[in-house]
Design an enzyme around this catalytic site. Structure first.
Site, PDB file in Angstrom:
ATOM      1  N   HIS A  89       0.568  -6.348   1.472  1.00 45.46           N
ATOM      2  CA  HIS A  89       1.887  -5.835   1.822  1.00 45.46           C
ATOM      3  C   HIS A  89       2.252  -4.707   0.883  1.00 45.46           C
ATOM      4  O   HIS A  89       1.652  -4.543  -0.191  1.00 45.46           O
ATOM      5  CB  HIS A  89       2.948  -6.952   1.761  1.00 45.46           C
ATOM      6  CG  HIS A  89       3.362  -7.325   0.373  1.00 45.46           C
ATOM      7  ND1 HIS A  89       4.283  -6.608  -0.337  1.00 45.46           N
ATOM      8  CD2 HIS A  89       2.955  -8.337  -0.445  1.00 45.46           C
ATOM      9  CE1 HIS A  89       4.443  -7.174  -1.542  1.00 45.46           C
ATOM     10  NE2 HIS A  89       3.650  -8.211  -1.623  1.00 45.46           N
ATOM     11  N   CYS A  90       3.214  -3.899   1.316  1.00 42.78           N
ATOM     12  CA  CYS A  90       3.800  -2.898   0.421  1.00 42.78           C
ATOM     13  C   CYS A  90       5.311  -3.108   0.518  1.00 42.78           C
ATOM     14  O   CYS A  90       5.769  -4.243   0.469  1.00 42.78           O
ATOM     15  CB  CYS A  90       3.384  -1.481   0.805  1.00 42.78           C
ATOM     16  SG  CYS A  90       3.807  -1.032   2.496  1.00 42.78           S
ATOM     17  N   ARG A  91       6.065  -2.040   0.666  1.00 37.62           N
ATOM     18  CA  ARG A  91       7.511  -2.207   0.780  1.00 37.62           C
ATOM     19  C   ARG A  91       7.911  -2.381   2.240  1.00 37.62           C
ATOM     20  O   ARG A  91       8.707  -3.238   2.578  1.00 37.62           O
ATOM     21  CB  ARG A  91       8.210  -0.984   0.166  1.00 37.62           C
ATOM     22  CG  ARG A  91       9.723  -1.058   0.165  1.00 37.62           C
ATOM     23  CD  ARG A  91      10.298   0.001  -0.778  1.00 37.62           C
ATOM     24  NE  ARG A  91      11.730   0.125  -0.599  1.00 37.62           N
ATOM     25  CZ  ARG A  91      12.317   0.921   0.286  1.00 37.62           C
ATOM     26  NH1 ARG A  91      11.587   1.688   1.053  1.00 37.62           N
ATOM     27  NH2 ARG A  91      13.633   0.967   0.385  1.00 37.62           N
TER      28      ARG A  91
ATOM     29  N   SER B 236       6.554  -6.770   5.384  1.00 31.02           N
ATOM     30  CA  SER B 236       6.278  -6.453   3.983  1.00 31.02           C
ATOM     31  C   SER B 236       7.365  -6.944   3.016  1.00 31.02           C
ATOM     32  O   SER B 236       8.091  -7.887   3.335  1.00 31.02           O
ATOM     33  CB  SER B 236       6.016  -4.951   3.835  1.00 31.02           C
ATOM     34  OG  SER B 236       4.626  -4.718   3.793  1.00 31.02           O
TER      35      SER B 236
END
Lengths: 565, 565
Positions: A510-512, A538
């Site tokens: 995941h990221c933001r 995310s």
């Protein structure tokens, strides 16, 4: 002499049917009977009078009886309750609530548009106390307004976290009252899935509205609302907006068929079981075209369409009944929210194989002022990719995105159709690849197996089972808060640090907002990693989901910090 | 080792193709060559730097070469002009504009995304003077900005009344400059029909922008622009935004096929006549799906879609080419304007049998603050009712309505589909029967002959021929201005005064927005009048049309007064 058409109820459906009948038949004798004091008032605008967004309550009334007479030669009788139908003789009995007199009128055709009424559960102790209000018409809102305008009324509890309840809460809050919302279900705003509803709940929280979810009302006293859990919400006034029920008493008395949902059953062209009696609006049962089931949909837009179709059918014109999909929109303080079609929960309850994607992108080009993130959830059928529904929440024009999806659903559109839509673009209004286009691209990747995903609701289990979670945000972002046990490998370092990533078990990324993690997933797949999975939604999605679920359940945290938009 | 992919041009199409190729192929070697100083800048946002709506010109650059390297492992070479292609050896020749050096690179696949360049007609005397600017990239806008920032630059002439020209005009005007727009065609904003363009021209007029239409530029001198008519527009700077042409020189040199529009010809999956060379963006010819003809559409949205499709095709994935319909949007001071599909003029030029309707309704429930009239024109095929296009202008969210129409066009939707659309509604966002729904109802009446109509452009002839025109507005409205010779019968008096209306010749009706006149037409039809005709657009439409046509042509007035919104 033309037809004698009588209409029961003079708000959206009734007024609209009358005007259409007049256009089709200059000779018809048309009379509207309205139980209340006003016809043709803006039902949906009622809550906005509390904050004086609508400055005068007279503005709520769109058309007077005199206006109907002058412009359309339509007679309107207010304060006139229709209390019986004699189907054999084609007569109705009317009670004039001012004079108290009863009389009869004959009809050739009768249109029922009696609407719906707010639920007042007898099981709630104190539900009939004088400081407990409902919001159905101009008179109701004026009474509520007068009551709360008094200085000593400081706090109001709204029971029910649906559209009307939240609109009332917002408008009362803006007048400086303390407002609490109590909702018996596990979330507010049923058209939205649980994950999306958390964003709306955060807005209430941020705006200082107290919220109790998953906790029904046990009793109302003079100074508080007592919930089933024992929790007490102090208040000086209560607004009851649990929902509405169709007004079917008159139809039942007349022996008209009632559908399985408890609303009046109608044919494709809005005839009741009596071919000379039509019914439209909140009181009728409609066909949900996605679930293939009867349902109730007490909204103004469908009522207007039904009224026109009924009038057309009355004059032998062919009509088309599309069923309904259920499109809705609401403003909640600084957020706008809209939804159409089925949410994931409803689709699954109806055993429709489906999946969903959740994207968060800017609603305008980021460098333009006023650009703001939009939360967008798209629900689609598997394996066809047919679009089933969507939910959008943000500060920007969510209604536009939902209208595009509503249009596609009406046309049986698929993800491929959505991907290719050529929407208008200027940096003032949107992005060259619109939120909805992007959402289709993400969904197609999921549908075709190019990207595997898990939803935010599954993240807790991953953390607890110590699954391999890689956070590809920057170090600074990671340090401000992350999932316990997650490994931070910023996207730019992925190639160099690829040896740190296991290839013998699932890897969750995941990221933001999922944009970077999507690129990371594709990069790892290209390097021979077969089991890499994107976390849809995310870190932002996880934050919303976990934070508010923690709040209501008091469970242990799996995030070191929350990081909202 | 993966494919060696070279990309010419690093703005919307090139950058997007590169990113997609990386996601599909972790091993590819990808290099972007950009002639200018910046890749991946927001072309469409350039004018907004002039007013500092975009505060810093660096914000216009969305991604740096370093960003591409770090996030995507994509090499970017700026200031690098590709000046030749050797298709046999699959090599390109590059000139480094900083060092002046030339060198070669080999490719397996080549993507051309060179864009378009602003037209600078040699026929205009003085077109190359130093105070004549064009707007293509960050450097251009910075130069223009620096020049006009000087105090002595008081007035600017923008040549060309298209999107970029008007956006530049708006942004310069907001900095306090005197701005004039010169347009050679008879109207600004070609995607809009003449009648709709008058509304936009009024906005320029109201905002104090001088406008010259139907008058080409003959010469530019140091202190003025001289039009063909002899009219002079004094100015200290000139912005040339007549239009753009596709950059095809490289393609032509390489012997790639050029289409009949002068743009690069491509296959369904964006291959040029050389199967190892793809082309996307402003430089290519696309297929207009409504006219069935090749066209050019230099817009960012289509470029992004083409880039993705080209990348997918390069990796053997199937793609779908929908052709284009041409959706666009612009803000012009206090008005928003958007259009999609064919306007009436283009449909007729292409011999598509069609008709149109023009409605003016409130974009939100009228009693809510911020509600505002929306001008909406819908073009549909006759006799199928297939939707061909729409144009919307107003203060509100016109882009939403146009996106709904664009979606319907993509799905081959008809008026019946549009009529039944179930769009989301709250009084905060719209009306229960949306502008687009209403427009379909009006159009169906016209299509099925339930209502006959004439357009505002035909009203002058009616007045001059002393046709029977009945104005059904109220007396007070009539007194404030009306058509010469019109008979005033307010809607409410229609039944009593029916004897005044002739039944032996056509009767033309209008009110302010056509809502009352539509009811009057239906009422008269019901009373046996066979030849009653509604004036589409009604008094407001006539006012716009006549006032601005009078202004540009100096012809005699047929209105006693103008009565704008």
């Amino acid at each position: 002499m033309g037809k004698r058409v009588l209409i029961v109820g003079g708000v959206a459906g009734g007024a609209s049917a009358a005007a259409r009948i007049r256009r089709l038949d200059a000779d018809a004798s048309i009379t509207i009977f309205e139980r209340g004091e006003h016809v043709s008032f803006s039902n949906c605008s009622l809550p906005y009078y509390l904050s004086r967004t609508v400055e005068d309550k007279d503005y709520l009334v769109l058309m007077t009886p005199e206006g109907f007479k002058n412009s359309y030669d339509i007679e309107v009788r207010v304060n006139s309750e229709v209390c019986g139908i004699d189907r054999t003789l084609r007569k109705i009995r009317i009670k004039d609530s001012v004079s108290g007199q009863e009389y009869e009128e004959s009809y050739d055709e009768l249109v029922l548009s009696p609407g719906s009424y707010p639920i007042r559960p007898k099981s709630i102790e104190g539900v009939s106390l004088p400081h407990v209000f409902t919001v159905r018409n101009v008179d109701d809102i004026a009474k509520l307004d007068q009551y709360v305008a008094r200085e000593e009324i400081r706090s109001v509890v709204v029971i029910g976290g649906g559209f009307i309840g939240l609109e009332v809460a917002e408008n009362l809050k803006s007048t400086g009252k303390q407002v609490a919302v109590a909702e018996a279900a596990g979330q507010i705003m049923a058209p939205f899935d649980y994950d999306m509803s958390q964003i709306l709940q955060k807005e209430l929280y941020d705006q200082g509205v107290e919220l109790a979810v998953g906790d029904g009302v046990k009793a109302i006293t003079e100074d508080k609302v007592i919930l089933n859990s024992g929790r007490e919400l102090p208040c000086d006034a209560v607004v009851l907006s649990i929902g509405v029920l169709p007004e079917t008493e008159l139809a039942k008395q007349a022996g008209l068929e009632i559908g399985e949902t408890g609303a009046i059953k109608v044919s494709a062209d809005y005839r009741t079981s009596d071919p000379h009696i039509y019914a439209v609006g909140d009181a009728i049962e409609v066909y949900q075209r996605l679930t293939h089931k009867p349902t109730k949909l007490p909204l103004a837009g469908p009522a207007l369409r039904q009224a026109r179709a009924a009038a057309d059918a009355m004059y032998g014109m062919s009509t088309r009944n599309n069923g309904v999909i259920g499109s809705c929109a609401v403003r909640l303080f600084d957020l706008n929210a809209a939804a159409t079609g089925l949410n994931e929960k409803t689709a699954k309850e109806n055993n429709i194989p489906c999946d969903s994607v959740y994207t968060m992108t800017m609603d305008k080009v980021g460098l333009m002022p006023g650009s703001s993130p939009m939360h967008f959830k798209l629900v689609f059928e598997v394996p066809t990719g047919r679009i089933l529904g969507a939910q959008a929440i943000g500060k920007g024009n969510v209604d536009k995105r939902i209208d595009v999806i509503a249009t596609l659903i009406a046309m049986n559109g698929t993800l491929e159709d959505l991907k290719g839509l050529e929407l208008c673009y200027s940096p003032v209004f949107g992005t060259a690849r619109d939120v909805v286009n992007l959402s289709a691209l993400v969904a197609l990747n999921v549908l075709h197996g190019a990207v595997k995903q898990v939803h935010v609701s599954q993240v807790r289990e991953l953390v607890e089972s110590k699954a391999c979670i890689i956070d590809v945000r920057g170090r600074d972002e990671f340090e401000m808060g992350h999932l316990i046990g997650a490994l931070n490998i910023p996207l730019g370092e992925l190639r160099q640090r690829i040896s740190e990533i296991p290839n013998d078990r699932p890897v969750y990324l995941h990221c933001r907002t999922s944009q970077r993690s999507y690129n990371a997933v594709m990069a790892l797949k290209g390097r021979g990693f077969d089991n890499v999975i994107n976390i849809s939604g995310s870190f932002l999605g996880i934050s919303y989901y976990e934070y508010f679920t923690d709040m209501t359940t008091g469970r242990e945290k799996i995030l070191t910090e929350y990081n909202f938009l």
